[in-house]
Design a protein around this motif. Structure first.
Motif, PDB file in Angstrom:
ATOM      1  N   GLU A 103       0.837  -1.203   0.000  1.00 33.02           N
ATOM      2  CA  GLU A 103       0.000   0.000   0.000  1.00 33.02           C
ATOM      3  C   GLU A 103       0.872   1.253   0.000  1.00 33.02           C
ATOM      4  N   GLU A 104       1.979   1.199   0.704  1.00 33.04           N
ATOM      5  CA  GLU A 104       2.910   2.338   0.754  1.00 33.04           C
ATOM      6  C   GLU A 104       3.470   2.629  -0.647  1.00 33.04           C
ATOM      7  N   TRP A 105       3.808   1.571  -1.379  1.00 31.19           N
ATOM      8  CA  TRP A 105       4.321   1.753  -2.736  1.00 31.19           C
ATOM      9  C   TRP A 105       3.291   2.470  -3.606  1.00 31.19           C
ATOM     10  N   PHE A 106       2.030   2.009  -3.544  1.00 28.73           N
ATOM     11  CA  PHE A 106       0.967   2.639  -4.334  1.00 28.73           C
ATOM     12  C   PHE A 106       0.778   4.100  -3.945  1.00 28.73           C
ATOM     13  N   ARG A 107       0.793   4.407  -2.647  1.00 27.43           N
ATOM     14  CA  ARG A 107       0.631   5.795  -2.201  1.00 27.43           C
ATOM     15  C   ARG A 107       1.755   6.671  -2.748  1.00 27.43           C
ATOM     16  N   GLY A 108       2.949   6.115  -2.878  1.00 30.34           N
ATOM     17  CA  GLY A 108       4.069   6.865  -3.418  1.00 30.34           C
ATOM     18  C   GLY A 108       3.942   7.170  -4.902  1.00 30.34           C
ATOM     19  N   ARG A 109       3.171   6.370  -5.623  1.00 23.64           N
ATOM     20  CA  ARG A 109       2.995   6.576  -7.062  1.00 23.64           C
ATOM     21  C   ARG A 109       1.988   7.684  -7.359  1.00 23.64           C
ATOM     22  N   GLY A 110       1.024   7.881  -6.469  1.00 22.51           N
ATOM     23  CA  GLY A 110      -0.038   8.870  -6.699  1.00 22.51           C
ATOM     24  C   GLY A 110       0.478  10.249  -7.079  1.00 22.51           C
ATOM     25  N   PRO A 111       1.383  10.832  -6.279  1.00 21.52           N
ATOM     26  CA  PRO A 111       1.892  12.166  -6.639  1.00 21.52           C
ATOM     27  C   PRO A 111       2.628  12.179  -7.982  1.00 21.52           C
ATOM     28  N   LEU A 112       3.304  11.093  -8.329  1.00 24.32           N
ATOM     29  CA  LEU A 112       4.007  11.027  -9.605  1.00 24.32           C
ATOM     30  C   LEU A 112       3.021  11.055 -10.773  1.00 24.32           C
ATOM     31  N   VAL A 113       1.944  10.289 -10.635  1.00 23.94           N
ATOM     32  CA  VAL A 113       0.917  10.249 -11.679  1.00 23.94           C
ATOM     33  C   VAL A 113       0.231  11.605 -11.792  1.00 23.94           C
ATOM     34  N   MET A 114      -0.099  12.197 -10.661  1.00 28.89           N
ATOM     35  CA  MET A 114      -0.767  13.508 -10.684  1.00 28.89           C
ATOM     36  C   MET A 114       0.113  14.558 -11.356  1.00 28.89           C
ATOM     37  N   ALA A 115       1.424  14.465 -11.174  1.00 33.94           N
ATOM     38  CA  ALA A 115       2.346  15.412 -11.819  1.00 33.94           C
ATOM     39  C   ALA A 115       2.325  15.258 -13.335  1.00 33.94           C
ATOM     40  N   VAL A 116       2.271  14.014 -13.816  1.00 33.17           N
ATOM     41  CA  VAL A 116       2.207  13.786 -15.266  1.00 33.17           C
ATOM     42  C   VAL A 116       0.890  14.320 -15.811  1.00 33.17           C
ATOM     43  N   LEU A 117      -0.203  14.070 -15.112  1.00 37.48           N
ATOM     44  CA  LEU A 117      -1.500  14.578 -15.577  1.00 37.48           C
ATOM     45  C   LEU A 117      -1.497  16.098 -15.609  1.00 37.48           C
ATOM     46  N   ALA A 118      -0.858  16.744 -14.645  1.00 36.11           N
ATOM     47  CA  ALA A 118      -0.748  18.205 -14.637  1.00 36.11           C
ATOM     48  C   ALA A 118       0.054  18.685 -15.851  1.00 36.11           C
ATOM     49  N   GLU A 119       1.117  17.959 -16.205  1.00 40.59           N
ATOM     50  CA  GLU A 119       1.905  18.299 -17.399  1.00 40.59           C
ATOM     51  C   GLU A 119       1.045  18.180 -18.655  1.00 40.59           C
ATOM     52  N   MET A 120       0.230  17.118 -18.711  1.00 43.61           N
ATOM     53  CA  MET A 120      -0.653  16.935 -19.869  1.00 43.61           C
ATOM     54  C   MET A 120      -1.624  18.097 -19.985  1.00 43.61           C
ATOM     55  N   LYS A 121      -2.193  18.500 -18.865  1.00 44.54           N
ATOM     56  CA  LYS A 121      -3.146  19.618 -18.876  1.00 44.54           C
ATOM     57  C   LYS A 121      -2.459  20.895 -19.328  1.00 44.54           C
ATOM     58  N   GLU A 122      -1.262  21.147 -18.816  1.00 45.75           N
ATOM     59  CA  GLU A 122      -0.515  22.347 -19.185  1.00 45.75           C
ATOM     60  C   GLU A 122      -0.185  22.353 -20.676  1.00 45.75           C
ATOM     61  N   ALA A 123       0.098  21.181 -21.230  1.00 44.99           N
ATOM     62  CA  ALA A 123       0.424  21.057 -22.652  1.00 44.99           C
ATOM     63  C   ALA A 123      -0.815  21.074 -23.544  1.00 44.99           C
ATOM     64  N   GLY A 124      -2.006  21.014 -22.935  1.00 43.31           N
ATOM     65  CA  GLY A 124      -3.240  20.987 -23.714  1.00 43.31           C
ATOM     66  C   GLY A 124      -3.556  19.621 -24.296  1.00 43.31           C
ATOM     67  N   SER A 125      -2.918  18.571 -23.778  1.00 45.00           N
ATOM     68  CA  SER A 125      -3.124  17.214 -24.295  1.00 45.00           C
ATOM     69  C   SER A 125      -4.136  16.401 -23.504  1.00 45.00           C
ATOM     70  N   TYR A 126      -4.405  16.786 -22.277  1.00 48.97           N
ATOM     71  CA  TYR A 126      -5.265  15.997 -21.392  1.00 48.97           C
ATOM     72  C   TYR A 126      -6.711  16.049 -21.861  1.00 48.97           C
ATOM     73  N   VAL A 127      -7.338  14.868 -21.975  1.00 51.83           N
ATOM     74  CA  VAL A 127      -8.770  14.770 -22.252  1.00 51.83           C
ATOM     75  C   VAL A 127      -9.471  14.148 -21.046  1.00 51.83           C
ATOM     76  N   PHE A 128      -8.973  12.976 -20.586  1.00 51.37           N
ATOM     77  CA  PHE A 128      -9.591  12.283 -19.450  1.00 51.37           C
ATOM     78  C   PHE A 128      -8.635  11.224 -18.946  1.00 51.37           C
ATOM     79  N   ALA A 129      -8.714  10.943 -17.650  1.00 49.65           N
ATOM     80  CA  ALA A 129      -7.951   9.829 -17.076  1.00 49.65           C
ATOM     81  C   ALA A 129      -8.723   9.271 -15.894  1.00 49.65           C
ATOM     82  N   GLY A 130      -8.603   7.963 -15.684  1.00 46.94           N
ATOM     83  CA  GLY A 130      -9.250   7.359 -14.526  1.00 46.94           C
ATOM     84  C   GLY A 130      -8.910   5.887 -14.394  1.00 46.94           C
ATOM     85  N   GLY A 131      -8.888   5.444 -13.161  1.00 53.68           N
ATOM     86  CA  GLY A 131      -8.719   4.033 -12.855  1.00 53.68           C
ATOM     87  C   GLY A 131     -10.081   3.415 -12.613  1.00 53.68           C
ATOM     88  N   LEU A 132     -10.208   2.151 -12.925  1.00 56.81           N
ATOM     89  CA  LEU A 132     -11.483   1.461 -12.741  1.00 56.81           C
ATOM     90  C   LEU A 132     -11.473   0.687 -11.435  1.00 56.81           C
TER      91      LEU A 132
END
Length: 118
Positions: free
Chosen positions: A18-47
């Motif tokens: 669980e600790e490993w997964f919690r550590g990945r969250g901020p990394l993923v959120m940073a990439v999504l923020a980069e996508m939004k800044e670049a105008g590439s983000y449309v949607f993302a989500g886990g099922l």
């Protein structure tokens, strides 16, 4: 520009703490923020892995909605991101960034162009 689906099967995630997964969250959120800044983000989500699953089948001429997956399978979609990218190379770059952040493989597929996009 074209839209691309970047996705992973749940089985590719692997066993982690669980600790490993919690550590990945901020990394993923940073990439999504980069996508939004670049105008590439449309949607993302886990099922939800243990959430409800429904199937709708109209092949008999009548729509039949049932609980559970349409076919039993050992692999199922775990999550996805949709990006708007200028070309295949840009889409592959985003997939690589997501794979690094998540810590598991990603696949990339381009959506078919619709007639109004042609």
């Amino acid at each position: 520009m074209a839209e691309y689906l970047i996705y992973f099967n749940q089985q590719w995630v692997g066993d982690h703490t669980e600790e490993w997964f919690r550590g990945r969250g901020p990394l993923v959120m940073a990439v999504l923020a980069e996508m939004k800044e670049a105008g590439s983000y449309v949607f993302a989500g886990g099922l939800e892995e243990d959430g409800p699953v429904f199937s709708a089948d109209a092949t008999s001429g009548t729509v039949l909605v049932t609980d559970g997956p349409f076919v039993e399978t050992t692999e199922f979609l775990g999550g996805f991101t949709v990006v708007d990218a200028a070309d295949d190379e840009t889409a592959k770059m985003w997939a690589g960034r997501i794979a690094e952040a998540c810590g598991w493989p990603q696949e990339v597929r381009r959506f078919q162009r619709t007639p109004q996009d042609s």
